[in-house]
Design a protein around this motif. Structure first.
Motif, PDB file in Angstrom:
ATOM      1  N   ASP A 118       0.828  -1.210   0.000  1.00 55.41           N
ATOM      2  CA  ASP A 118       0.000   0.000   0.000  1.00 55.41           C
ATOM      3  C   ASP A 118       0.859   1.256   0.000  1.00 55.41           C
ATOM      4  O   ASP A 118       0.546   2.238  -0.675  1.00 55.41           O
ATOM      5  CB  ASP A 118      -0.932   0.019   1.221  1.00 55.41           C
ATOM      6  CG  ASP A 118      -2.188  -0.802   0.990  1.00 55.41           C
ATOM      7  OD1 ASP A 118      -2.847  -0.594  -0.042  1.00 55.41           O
ATOM      8  OD2 ASP A 118      -2.512  -1.653   1.842  1.00 55.41           O
TER       9      ASP A 118
ATOM     10  N   ARG B 282      -7.533   8.266  -3.540  1.00 51.92           N
ATOM     11  CA  ARG B 282      -7.492   6.877  -3.062  1.00 51.92           C
ATOM     12  C   ARG B 282      -6.390   6.679  -2.021  1.00 51.92           C
ATOM     13  O   ARG B 282      -6.411   5.700  -1.258  1.00 51.92           O
ATOM     14  CB  ARG B 282      -7.289   5.920  -4.234  1.00 51.92           C
ATOM     15  CG  ARG B 282      -8.518   5.895  -5.118  1.00 51.92           C
ATOM     16  CD  ARG B 282      -8.420   4.971  -6.298  1.00 51.92           C
ATOM     17  NE  ARG B 282      -9.428   5.351  -7.286  1.00 51.92           N
ATOM     18  CZ  ARG B 282     -10.711   5.004  -7.233  1.00 51.92           C
ATOM     19  NH1 ARG B 282     -11.137   4.242  -6.251  1.00 51.92           N
ATOM     20  NH2 ARG B 282     -11.567   5.411  -8.141  1.00 51.92           N
TER      21      ARG B 282
ATOM     22  N   GLY C 134      -7.670   6.015   1.531  1.00 55.60           N
ATOM     23  CA  GLY C 134      -8.089   4.658   1.870  1.00 55.60           C
ATOM     24  C   GLY C 134      -6.906   3.743   2.147  1.00 55.60           C
ATOM     25  O   GLY C 134      -6.952   2.886   3.036  1.00 55.60           O
ATOM     26  N   MET C 135      -5.838   3.931   1.367  1.00 52.05           N
ATOM     27  CA  MET C 135      -4.642   3.105   1.575  1.00 52.05           C
ATOM     28  C   MET C 135      -3.998   3.424   2.926  1.00 52.05           C
ATOM     29  O   MET C 135      -3.551   2.517   3.630  1.00 52.05           O
ATOM     30  CB  MET C 135      -3.639   3.351   0.452  1.00 52.05           C
ATOM     31  CG  MET C 135      -4.156   2.875  -0.893  1.00 52.05           C
ATOM     32  SD  MET C 135      -3.099   3.426  -2.254  1.00 52.05           S
ATOM     33  CE  MET C 135      -4.289   3.291  -3.591  1.00 52.05           C
TER      34      MET C 135
ATOM     35  N   THR D 174      -5.879   1.810   5.624  1.00 50.60           N
ATOM     36  CA  THR D 174      -5.642   0.374   5.624  1.00 50.60           C
ATOM     37  C   THR D 174      -4.312   0.016   6.276  1.00 50.60           C
ATOM     38  O   THR D 174      -4.248  -0.822   7.174  1.00 50.60           O
ATOM     39  CB  THR D 174      -5.634  -0.141   4.167  1.00 50.60           C
ATOM     40  OG1 THR D 174      -6.955  -0.034   3.664  1.00 50.60           O
ATOM     41  CG2 THR D 174      -5.186  -1.575   4.097  1.00 50.60           C
TER      42      THR D 174
ATOM     43  N   ASP E 202      -6.533 -11.189   1.615  1.00 52.49           N
ATOM     44  CA  ASP E 202      -7.402 -10.383   0.748  1.00 52.49           C
ATOM     45  C   ASP E 202      -8.376 -11.300   0.006  1.00 52.49           C
ATOM     46  O   ASP E 202      -9.571 -11.027  -0.075  1.00 52.49           O
ATOM     47  CB  ASP E 202      -6.559  -9.617  -0.298  1.00 52.49           C
ATOM     48  CG  ASP E 202      -6.132  -8.243   0.195  1.00 52.49           C
ATOM     49  OD1 ASP E 202      -6.540  -7.832   1.297  1.00 52.49           O
ATOM     50  OD2 ASP E 202      -5.373  -7.574  -0.536  1.00 52.49           O
TER      51      ASP E 202
ATOM     52  N   ARG F 268     -10.896   0.973   2.709  1.00 52.81           N
ATOM     53  CA  ARG F 268     -10.745   1.527   1.353  1.00 52.81           C
ATOM     54  C   ARG F 268     -11.982   2.313   0.928  1.00 52.81           C
ATOM     55  O   ARG F 268     -11.926   3.134  -0.006  1.00 52.81           O
ATOM     56  CB  ARG F 268     -10.471   0.400   0.356  1.00 52.81           C
ATOM     57  CG  ARG F 268      -9.095  -0.199   0.589  1.00 52.81           C
ATOM     58  CD  ARG F 268      -8.719  -1.326  -0.346  1.00 52.81           C
ATOM     59  NE  ARG F 268      -7.630  -2.081   0.250  1.00 52.81           N
ATOM     60  CZ  ARG F 268      -6.342  -1.714   0.199  1.00 52.81           C
ATOM     61  NH1 ARG F 268      -6.001  -0.616  -0.437  1.00 52.81           N
ATOM     62  NH2 ARG F 268      -5.414  -2.440   0.787  1.00 52.81           N
TER      63      ARG F 268
ATOM     64  N   GLY G 115     -11.427   6.099   0.628  1.00 61.15           N
ATOM     65  CA  GLY G 115     -10.810   6.605  -0.596  1.00 61.15           C
ATOM     66  C   GLY G 115     -11.803   6.681  -1.743  1.00 61.15           C
ATOM     67  O   GLY G 115     -11.788   7.621  -2.548  1.00 61.15           O
TER      68      GLY G 115
END
Lengths: 578, 578
Positions: free
Chosen positions: A509, A555, A558-559, A562, B346, B555, B558
């Motif tokens: 990530d 984005r 979001g990473m 995470t 994942d 995520r 994002g």
């Protein structure tokens, strides 16, 4: 497929308006300017359009095969290689001391983009030759260099890197191939290597394998691996391909893609070779080759994405399906649909941002090689080392995703071979795997590169971006880049000095965030440059910059969310439960 | 490849501990219980493991082909179909009124998962037959039903859906195939259809095509399309395949994947057919079929991901490469590496979350069909309509991404055909495209489904999730799900009543967010259930729930940031500049 169009106008825009090419060249004592550079790229583009792209799809269908123990490449490949070689392209960026043209690396990297865009399988042949020649130039004895180097630089002979064995891939410490010293100073090499790209071919000339093997007294692990030059033909004193060495292609791998590229199982049976570099220091010598290759592999991702974009844009403008936004409109080209544009712009904003970033990194390579000030060389070398795993991994991941996205624009036709889009997806996939998987690249970034020089390299890189942000005009995308950069910096601080599991949990990530911020930086620079102009290309850059800043860059948040959860959620499940 | 292992214990966990299967069945007046359901799934799993998976890879290598104008499927497929048919699997969930077994749809959807996991190409044959039978059951005349329906329900005859033409894919209004009424009430159908899965085969029996065509007096556009049943063989009064209809396979498409599946170009040359449903209302009749197929296609994504996970987990536990976290440890299995675990988790957190969500939706299908209370039927039907595009698009996108991720675990071996992983990637890719591209699904979600019943369906769905959140224990993943749900709800409010371009710009990201929240909800339910137990499976569920909540669900933020920028950045670039 539609003809491949080389992005020459984009190269011109980048050199003249964004990257300050002429000033850079002057600083390095070169009188090369934008116009000459563009004319060289234009020539290369013509070759890619006219010679390499037309045999890309047929090469995939036919594939390389073995005939009488030797590789036969698909129809047209051997002639195309002769054209490529005779036009002097193999020596483009090679050192003039070895017979190269010594042209800037930015031309090399963009040539790699065009080669990959038009024919990825073909592009691997010269790319591996170049990497092997660089390792030889840096580490081999003068005797070895005088026999091999100029012939490899000219492309008369090709090069190969032979690392992987069936039990030794990401972990080269497990290599078993043996080297035995001979009385005359040579060695015999015995063992099997797999996944050897360009391991054999029918282009004529010699094929020079750089093989990792163990000397008899070598310690276990990575510090017991040496590098050997093992030629297909043992040259005589005049350099002619006199005698066949005892090495052979065992088989070709049947692969998902790059069918035209012969991926060989190679058997070395007391083959004669010569040590390159110090005994037991082969991995260091090999990394000279690997680092050059990694930037090139990043270009494979970029090139395939560029090619996929071109095809998808043409299709989207020509395919009528569905109604326009207003009730009155009839059937419209699918490029009018907002979700189709979204797919195209995702791809294009990566391609043009990536092309700029590759250009910037390539100029750092030139600075590292040629700048008169040693501090500037060191500084530039640090940036190249920092960005190499980012370009390799992010460009190939985003390149693959781009190929998939462009394929999606074609609907069902994208899944049918004759349209060519599914080949791009299959070909792009390998670049995420070879030359160090993208997971390995991410570990390299967080584990080694962030802590280089006490963390000052990454700090200097962020400071460069910040400098451009401070200079940017109001209303530009700078505020979006600021947000993303601050997020990235926050995570970077968290990772400094973190334990290996924390780094590993963050790696992939983090690398993607790093890439997005770097692309955002390039889009900021392109936007600022384009604001000064008024051509259609300038106006398009501004629109795409805003797309990237608002639709791709966010984005990063979001990473960040995470990866800040750390390794515990990843490591909790016991091995048996997988 | 390693043998496919049917996830029977996971099905048992879901039925008994998460989905309240026995209570659901009692509410619907059925005495089926978890034990019987699991034993049925176990039988289906054996068939998939023993009969279908062993011919998956060979089927890909050999492919379907045309011999003397008819399709020949790969070795073993015809026998496998006979085994499948004779064991009664085609009729599993079909209405007892038509000769079906009337078993709950959750068994059907999980059977679809196992079929797709073991042999995606094979699974399409019965899936298309089931969809065609449902359309016939809902819309055909009694005469047509009595000739065709029970034979299709039993799998003696198979079914096909023939919609697409070369100029009419996503936009079926452009269909040109013509239907001419005949004196006896039948019609002749003339035209060419492309991309016809299962269009012909060598399994014996009749092949029933449902073909979209235009009547002579039909208005232009979608309101001028009718649906016709066109059999390969015209049955005699006894139902025997008496006479060949004037339709033929023009060619087979050469595709990226699903090579064993014959994707036909079909030519209908005054072929005899019968109207199904009202004239000019063919699209509505076809959507009976499409909606059933879309859930099945979602299972293709899930099934391939499940299969890819199994292979990758076995590989990761068996492949030694690299050192462990402690300096003292020697070479370890790659499953010990944090980034390899990340990839595996994942995939697995999608697979098990998706399996649960599919089970929940399937139970809503049963409620919609069989609940004694009409309000409950309406409510359940709304949930199915809402979730259908989510399952189709998100499961196939995540399924493809999962196959790619699992392939990555194999390093270079993942790219080599013999290991089988690259086939999973190639096969999974089609599911994102057919039965309505995933872009079309996203537009269906934001354009139609969110506004169903004045937006009350989506509100009721969110309220369901909220109810479980309120009941969840402290320390659970509820807080992560709350955050994601609130983000999703915020965007949902913004989208209510938005213009088409705003909806289109948000669609794909919104659908993915919706899917992640739904999967988060299922992980919350699984975590709560597992907290009551103490088996290794229970403990694994808790670990994976936390992985999903901390490493996947965030995520959403994002995506929210991305889509809230609206359509302007997407639409700014002029068409000519693409």
């Amino acid at each position: 497929m539609d003809a491949y169009v080389a992005p020459v106008e984009d190269y011109r825009f980048l050199l003249s308006q964004v990257l300050g090419f002429d000033l850079e060249m002057a600083e390095l004592g070169s009188d090369l300017d934008t116009e000459l550079a563009v004319s060289i790229l234009d020539e290369a583009g013509k070759l890619c359009t006219e010679v390499l792209h037309p045999i890309n799809q047929s090469g995939d269908e036919e594939g390389s095969r073995i005939v009488d123990g030797e590789v036969r490449t698909p129809a047209g490949f051997s002639n195309a290689y002769a054209t490529f070689r005779d036009a002097g392209w193999p020596s483009l960026s090679a050192d003039t001391a070895h017979g190269g043209q010594g042209l800037p690396f930015v031309l090399q990297l963009w040539l790699d983009e065009m080669l990959s865009a038009s024919n990825l399988s073909f592009g691997l042949f010269p790319a591996l030759t170049r990497g092997a020649a660089e390792a030889i130039a840096a580490h081999a004895t003068d005797a070895v260099k005088s026999t091999y180097l100029s012939r490899m630089v000219s492309g008369e002979w090709t090069g190969v890197m032979a690392l992987t064995e069936s039990s030794a891939g990401s972990d080269l410490s497990l290599i078993k191939t043996k080297a035995s010293p001979q009385a005359d100073g040579s060695h015999t090499i015995t063992g099997q290597k797999i996944f050897i790209s360009s391991g054999d071919h029918d282009f004529g000339g010699n094929i020079i394998h750089l093989v990792l093997a163990r000397l008899p007294d070598a310690p276990a692990g990575v510090s017991g691996i040496s590098l050997f030059l093992v030629p297909k033909f043992l040259p005589d004193a005049a350099g002619a391909c006199a005698r066949r060495n005892t090495m052979a292609v065992g088989s070709l791998e049947h692969k998902m893609g790059i069918h035209a590229q012969p991926t060989c199982v190679m058997n070395y049976d007391e083959a004669i070779g010569w040590l390159v570099g110090e005994p037991n220091r082969g991995l260091a010598a090999m990394f000279t080759m690997m680092n050059a290759e990694r930037l090139m592999v990043g270009m494979q991702g970029l090139g395939v994405a560029a090619s996929a974009y071109q095809q998808a844009a043409v299709y989207a403008k020509g395919r009528s399906q569905g109604r326009g936004a207003s009730a009155a409109s009839g059937t419209v080209a699918i490029v009018e649909h907002v979700d189709v544009r979204r797919m195209l712009l995702d791809v294009r904003s990566f391609v043009e941002g990536g092309r700029a970033l590759a250009g910037w990194v390539a100029l750092q390579v030139d600075r590292a090689r040629k700048h008169p000030d040693p501090d500037e060389r060191t500084r530039a070398d640090g940036f190249v080392a920092l960005l190499t795993p980012v370009i390799k991994a992010a460009f190939t991941d985003m390149g693959f995703e781009s190929a998939v996205q462009a394929q999606q624009v074609f609907g069902g036709h994208g899944y049918i071979r004759e349209w060519g889009m599914e080949q791009l997806v299959r070909d792009a996939r390998i670049a995420q795997i070879y030359e160090g998987t993208n997971g390995i690249q991410a570990l390299d970034l967080v584990g080694r590169k962030l802590s280089m020089a006490g963390g000052t390299v990454v700090d200097a890189y962020f400071a460069l971006i910040e400098g451009d942000l401070d200079r940017a005009a109001d209303g530009s995308i700078a505020k979006n880049v600021v947000t993303a950069l601050e997020t990235l910096r926050g995570i970077t601080v968290l990772l400094k000095g973190a334990d290996p599991q924390t780094l590993g949990a963050a790696a992939v990530d983090y690398l993607r965030m790093f890439a997005l911020v770097s692309l955002g930086w390039m889009w900021l620079r392109m936007e600022c440059a384009a604001e000064q102009g008024s051509t259609p290309l300038d106006r398009a850059k501004i629109d795409i910059a805003r797309y990237f800043a608002t639709r791709v860059l966010p984005r990063v948040s979001g990473m960040a969310a995470t990866l800040s959860s750390g390794p515990e959620p990843i490591m909790a499940l016991p091995v048996d439960a997988f």
